[in-house]
Write a protein that holds these residues in place. Structure first.
Motif, mmCIF file in Angstrom:
data_model
loop_
_atom_site.group_PDB
_atom_site.id
_atom_site.type_symbol
_atom_site.label_atom_id
_atom_site.label_comp_id
_atom_site.label_asym_id
_atom_site.label_seq_id
_atom_site.Cartn_x
_atom_site.Cartn_y
_atom_site.Cartn_z
ATOM 1 N N VAL A 162 52.992 49.140 43.833
ATOM 2 C CA VAL A 162 52.610 48.123 44.803
ATOM 3 C C VAL A 162 51.270 47.505 44.433
ATOM 4 N N ASP A 163 51.155 46.209 44.667
ATOM 5 C CA ASP A 163 49.927 45.473 44.354
ATOM 6 C C ASP A 163 48.960 45.597 45.526
ATOM 7 N N ASP A 164 48.225 46.690 45.597
ATOM 8 C CA ASP A 164 47.305 46.915 46.714
ATOM 9 C C ASP A 164 46.188 45.861 46.742
ATOM 10 N N TYR A 165 45.666 45.538 45.594
ATOM 11 C CA TYR A 165 44.614 44.514 45.514
ATOM 12 C C TYR A 165 45.114 43.193 46.097
ATOM 13 N N GLY A 166 46.275 42.738 45.619
ATOM 14 C CA GLY A 166 46.810 41.459 46.078
ATOM 15 C C GLY A 166 47.212 41.476 47.539
ATOM 16 N N ASN A 167 47.769 42.604 48.002
ATOM 17 C CA ASN A 167 48.212 42.671 49.395
ATOM 18 C C ASN A 167 47.041 42.645 50.371
ATOM 19 N N VAL A 168 45.976 43.378 50.047
ATOM 20 C CA VAL A 168 44.792 43.355 50.922
ATOM 21 C C VAL A 168 44.150 41.979 50.896
ATOM 22 N N LEU A 169 44.029 41.391 49.721
ATOM 23 C CA LEU A 169 43.433 40.061 49.628
ATOM 24 C C LEU A 169 44.273 39.032 50.379
ATOM 25 N N GLU A 170 45.586 39.184 50.333
ATOM 26 C CA GLU A 170 46.458 38.259 51.069
ATOM 27 C C GLU A 170 46.212 38.356 52.572
ATOM 28 N N ILE A 171 45.994 39.566 53.091
ATOM 29 C CA ILE A 171 45.680 39.732 54.512
ATOM 30 C C ILE A 171 44.368 39.039 54.846
ATOM 31 N N LEU A 172 43.365 39.212 53.978
ATOM 32 C CA LEU A 172 42.056 38.610 54.243
ATOM 33 C C LEU A 172 42.091 37.089 54.102
ATOM 34 N N CYS A 173 43.045 36.568 53.332
ATOM 35 C CA CYS A 173 43.155 35.113 53.152
ATOM 36 C C CYS A 173 43.870 34.420 54.311
ATOM 37 N N ASP A 174 44.473 35.190 55.193
ATOM 38 C CA ASP A 174 45.197 34.604 56.322
ATOM 39 C C ASP A 174 44.237 33.769 57.160
ATOM 40 N N PRO A 183 36.799 40.798 41.133
ATOM 41 C CA PRO A 183 38.074 40.633 40.422
ATOM 42 C C PRO A 183 38.779 41.955 40.193
ATOM 43 N N ARG A 184 40.025 41.855 39.764
ATOM 44 C CA ARG A 184 40.804 43.050 39.441
ATOM 45 C C ARG A 184 40.123 43.830 38.318
ATOM 46 N N GLU A 185 40.392 45.137 38.321
ATOM 47 C CA GLU A 185 39.886 45.972 37.239
ATOM 48 C C GLU A 185 40.636 45.638 35.943
ATOM 49 N N ASP A 186 40.043 46.050 34.840
ATOM 50 C CA ASP A 186 40.656 45.782 33.534
ATOM 51 C C ASP A 186 42.074 46.335 33.455
ATOM 52 N N TRP A 187 42.317 47.490 34.091
ATOM 53 C CA TRP A 187 43.618 48.153 33.952
ATOM 54 C C TRP A 187 44.599 47.763 35.048
ATOM 55 N N ASP A 188 44.210 46.917 35.995
ATOM 56 C CA ASP A 188 45.096 46.519 37.091
ATOM 57 C C ASP A 188 46.185 45.604 36.533
ATOM 58 N N TYR A 189 47.419 46.063 36.625
ATOM 59 C CA TYR A 189 48.535 45.392 35.950
ATOM 60 C C TYR A 189 48.897 44.051 36.585
ATOM 61 N N TYR A 190 48.756 43.925 37.909
ATOM 62 C CA TYR A 190 49.268 42.743 38.610
ATOM 63 C C TYR A 190 48.374 41.528 38.392
ATOM 64 N N ILE A 191 48.936 40.346 38.572
ATOM 65 C CA ILE A 191 48.200 39.115 38.301
ATOM 66 C C ILE A 191 48.222 38.144 39.479
ATOM 67 N N THR A 192 48.803 38.521 40.614
ATOM 68 C CA THR A 192 48.857 37.604 41.751
ATOM 69 C C THR A 192 47.454 37.298 42.247
ATOM 70 N N ASN A 193 47.276 36.103 42.784
ATOM 71 C CA ASN A 193 45.983 35.681 43.306
ATOM 72 C C ASN A 193 46.200 34.865 44.572
ATOM 73 N N PRO A 194 46.191 35.513 45.745
ATOM 74 C CA PRO A 194 46.426 34.792 47.003
ATOM 75 C C PRO A 194 45.394 33.703 47.275
ATOM 76 N N LEU A 195 44.244 33.753 46.630
ATOM 77 C CA LEU A 195 43.211 32.738 46.861
ATOM 78 C C LEU A 195 43.683 31.350 46.423
ATOM 79 N N LYS A 196 44.623 31.302 45.474
ATOM 80 C CA LYS A 196 45.115 30.003 45.004
ATOM 81 C C LYS A 196 45.838 29.237 46.105
ATOM 82 N N ASP A 197 46.457 29.967 47.029
ATOM 83 C CA ASP A 197 47.224 29.325 48.098
ATOM 84 C C ASP A 197 46.398 29.103 49.357
ATOM 85 N N MET A 198 45.129 29.470 49.297
ATOM 86 C CA MET A 198 44.270 29.367 50.473
ATOM 87 C C MET A 198 43.605 27.995 50.507
ATOM 88 N N ASP A 199 43.632 27.358 51.654
ATOM 89 C CA ASP A 199 43.002 26.034 51.785
ATOM 90 C C ASP A 199 41.486 26.153 51.671
#
Length: 604
Positions: free
Chosen positions: A560-572, A588-604
Motif C-alpha cells: 500500500v502507498d502509505d505516503y500517497g494515501n496520507v498526502l491525498e487525505i491532506l490534499c482534500d 518528498p518520498r524516500e529513495d527506496w519508496d517504490y510508488y510514484i503517485t503525487n496527489p499534489l498534482k490534482d490539487m487546485d
C-alpha cells in the motif's frame, strides 16, 4: 556511511569509477602484451527467450515483489586506488549484500571472493552458490572503456585478430579456460560501460570453443550483475512477496464422531475461534451450521450493546497468556535525526497510574464514559469507547467477532474455501494491533498513542472477548479540525508531523490497508518557538491498525502507498491546507519508496 535503498534503486545507483588513464597514471604498469595464442572462438546468439528484455525483466519483477524491503548499504573503504578492487567494493559487494538481505533467512548467504587476472589488469570474481543452486556466474571486470563490445557482436568469429588492443584476444583465451567444455556456468565480462554474458555451448567437438553470447550496453553495472546472478538462483532464494495459501491446515474429525447439534453448538461456542477452520473449509454440513450459529450470535450481540455507565471487568493481560505474536521479519530502520528529534519533542506523558493499576492485579474494571463507535457501524467487529480506569481517561477498543461481516454464499455450490474468504477472529484483530504497537514502541506517545496492553473483557451480556487499552488522544480528524482556520505556523507543524508519522510506519515495515481520514488525529500540543517560548500547536497521531500489515508470509499483500494515501487525505479541500505549504513541508518520498503517485498534482 550507511544508506538505505530499495533493492532496485541500489542496483540503478550511478557509480563513480576512475577512468583507465587515471589508473595508468597512478600505477605505471605497461599495457597487456600480445599473447602468442590463437584467439579463435565461435559465438552464437542465445535462444530467443534469452533476450535482454527477459534477462532484466526477470530480476526486476522479482525485486518488485521485495520492494518494501529496504536494504542497507555501507560504503566501504576500498583497499587501494586500483580499478579492480574498486569494482569489487563498489559494484560486486553491494549486489551480494542486497541478495543476502532479501533472501529467505533459512538459506545461507551468498559469499564472494576475487583474484587478479590478465597480469593485474582485470579482476575475477567468483560466488559460492547456496544449496540446490547451479553454479553462480564468474565475473571478469576490466577498467572502464577498455572492453570493446563490438568485437563480441559478430555471430561467428574464427581466429581473427580483431583490434589493435589485445585485451579482447586475451579474454578469448581466459574465457576458454574459465568455461571448460563441460561447464554450465555463465560468465559476465564488463568494464562498467558495456558487458557480455557468455555460456559454453554443448556440441560434439570443442576444437575451437563455441559459446552463446549476449551483448549488454547501456544498463547499470550493478543491475547487470544482479540479473546475471539471478539466472541461476533458485525461485525460493529471495524472500519474495508471493501470495501464499492461507487455507487452514489440519484433519477432519473421525467419521464416527457425530456432528454436534445446533443446540449444543449455540450453547458451547462463544466466538469464531471456537470453530475448527479446517473443518469449516471441508465439511459442508458444519459450514452451514456455522452460519446458523452466526445469525443467532448477531442477535445476542445486538440485544444488549454497551452504553455509557457500563462497567466492564477485565482479566489483565489475558491475551498474552493465551496467544503469542510472530517475530518481525525485517529489522527496524534507524530514523533520520530530525524525525527522531521530533518524536522526543512531541512525546506526551505516559499514564503511570494506568500501568500500576493493570500490573498490580489480575482483574480491573473500566467504566464507559462515551461510546465513540459501535461494532455495528460500518460492519466492523470493533467498538471504541472512552473509559475511565480510576482517575485515568483511556481509549478502549473491543473486538467482538460475533459481528464479523460474513454472510452465507449466494451460490451454495461454490467451493467452501470461498465461503470463508478473509474470515478473522477477535484474536486475529488484537494480534494485528498489538504487533504494530510493540513494533513502534519507540513512537508511542508521539505519532501513535501509548499502548496499555490486550486484555479479556466481560460485556454486559456476559460475553467475554478481547480488547486493547490505549491512551485517549484528544483532537479530531483532519476534516473536522478546521486546519484551514489555523495559523500558518500550526499548519506547517501539522504537515511536518504527518510526514514524520508516515516515516515511522515505513521505517517500521508497517502499512495501512484501509486509509481514511478518521485514522488521523489532529491533536493539540505545544512546541517551542524560535524565541524559545512555548506556543500552541497541533501534531499528527495515527490510530486504528486493525488492517495494518507487516512483511511476513501470512500478510503478504504488503503493497500500500502509505505516503500517497496520507498526502491525498491532506490534499482534500475539506481539510483546508494550502498546496504551497504541502509542497514545501511534506518532504518528498524516500529513495527506496517504490510508488510514484503525487496527489499534489490534482490539487487546485
Amino acid at each position: 556511511m550507511q544508506a538505505i535503498h530499495s533493492p532496485e534503486s541500489l542496483l540503478r545507483e550511478s557509480i563513480s569509477i576512475p577512468e583507465p588513464l587515471r589508473i595508468l597514471a597512478t600505477n605505471s604498469e605497461p599495457r597487456l602484451a600480445a599473447a602468442n595464442v590463437d584467439p579463435g572462438i565461435d559465438l552464437f546468439p542465445f535462444d530467443p527467450q534469452f533476450s535482454e528484455y527477459e534477462l532484466f525483466g526477470s530480476i526486476l519483477e522479482r525485486l518488485q515483489r521485495c520492494r518494501r524491503r529496504p536494504v542497507r548499504y555501507t560504503t566501504r573503504e576500498s583497499s587501494g586506488s586500483r580499478y579492480p578492487e574498486l569494482f569489487y567494493h563498489e559494484c560486486a559487494l553491494p549486489v551480494v549484500d542486497m541478495f543476502n538481505q532479501i533472501r529467505d533467512l533459512s538459506l545461507p548467504p551468498i559469499r564472494s571472493t576475487y583474484e587478479m587476472v590478465l597480469d593485474g589488469q582485470a579482476i575475477k570474481i567468483t560466488f559460492e552458490a547456496p544449496p540446490e543452486t547451479r553454479s553462480l556466474p564468474i565475473v571478469i571486470a576490466l577498467a572502464p572503456g577498455t572492453f570493446q563490445t563490438g568485437f563480441w557482436k559478430a555471430e561467428v568469429l574464427t581466429g581473427v585478430t580483431p583490434t589493435p588492443d589485445v585485451t579482447d584476444r586475451r579474454l578469448v583465451v581466459l574465457l576458454k579456460e574459465l568455461l571448460g567444455p563441460d561447464s554450465d556456468q555463465y560468465a559476465l565480462i564488463t568494464d562498467t560501460h558495456g558487458a557480455i554474458i557468455a555460456q559454453r555451448r554443448k556440441i560434439e567437438t570443442y576444437d575451437r570453443g563455441s559459446f552463446n553470447c549476449e551483448v549488454i550496453v547501456g544498463q547499470p553495472v550493478r543491475l547487470t550483475l544482479a540479473a546475471c546472478l539471478n539466472l541461476n538462483l533458485s525461485l525460493g532464494y529471495m524472500d519474495e512477496n508471493i501470495m501464499t495459501d492461507k487455507s487452514p491446515k489440519g484433519a477432519l474429525n473421525a467419521p464416527t464422531v457425530p456432528v454436534p447439534s445446533d443446540e449444543d453448538t449455540f450453547r458451547d461456542r462463544k466466538s469464531i475461534s471456537d470453530f475448527d477452520l479446517y473443518t469449516l473449509y471441508h465439511d459442508k454440513t458444519q459450514a452451514e451450521q456455522f452460519f446458523r450459529w452466526k445469525a443467532r450470535k448477531v442477535q445476542e450481540a445486538m440485544g444488549r450493546p454497551c452504553v455509557v455507565g457500563d462497567i466492564l471487568v477485565a482479566d489483565a493481560n489475558a491475551f498474552d497468556r493465551r496467544y503469542t505474536c510472530p517475530p518481525n521479519a525485517v529489522p527496524l530502520i534507524p530514523f533520520p535525526p530530525h524525525t527522531a528529534a521530533y518524536l522526543d519533542e512531541a512525546r506526551r506523558p505516559q499514564s503511570v497510574g494506568t500501568i500500576e493499576a493493570i500490573q498490580s492485579t489480575d482483574r480491573f474494571e473500566v467504566r464507559i464514559t462515551r461510546v465513540m463507535k459501535t461494532a455495528a457501524e460500518g460492519s466492523q467487529i470493533a467498538a471504541v469507547y472512552e473509559v475511565t480506569l480510576g482517575d485515568q481517561t483511556l481509549c478502549l477498543k473491543v473486538f467482538d467477532d460475533r459481528l464479523y461481516p460474513i454472510e452465507p454464499p449466494e451460490n451454495p455450490s461454490e467451493p467452501l474455501r470461498y465461503w470463508f474468504d478473509g474470515l478473522k477472529t477477535a484474536a486475529d484483530s488484537v494480534r494485528t494491533e498489538q504487533r504494530v504497537y510493540q513494533r513502534l514502541v519507540h513512537a508511542q506517545g508521539s505519532v501513535i498513542p501509548w499502548y496499555y496492553g490486550a486484555h479479556s473483557f466481560t460485556l454486559p451480556d456476559g460475553h467475554q472477548t478481547f480488547g486493547i487499552l490505549m491512551e485517549f488522544v484528544k483532537g479530531s480528524d483532519p476534516e473536522e479540525a478546521d486546519l484551514g482556520g489555523r495559523t500558518e505556523a500550526e499548519q506547517i507543524a501539522f504537515i511536518k508531523s504527518a510526514r514524520h508519522a508516515v516515516r515511522v510506519l515505513q521505517y517500521g515495515d508497517i502499512s495501512q490497508l484501509d486509509w481514511e481520514s478518521t485514522q488521523i488525529i489532529c491533536a493539540p500540543r505545544t512546541q517551542q518557538s524560535s524565541s524559545g517560548r512555548l506556543e500552541p500547536s497541533v501534531g499528527c497521531v495515527f490510530i486504528d491498525f486493525t488492517s495494518a500489515t507487516q512483511s511476513d508470509t501470512a500478510y503478504n499483500s504488503h503493497q500500500v502507498d502509505d505516503y500517497g494515501n496520507v498526502l491525498e487525505i491532506l490534499c482534500d479541500p475539506v481539510v483546508g491546507l494550502p498546496k504551497r505549504l504541502l509542497v514545501e513541508h511534506f518532504e518528498p518520498r524516500e529513495d527506496w519508496d517504490y510508488y510514484i503517485t503525487n496527489p499534489l498534482k490534482d490539487m487546485d
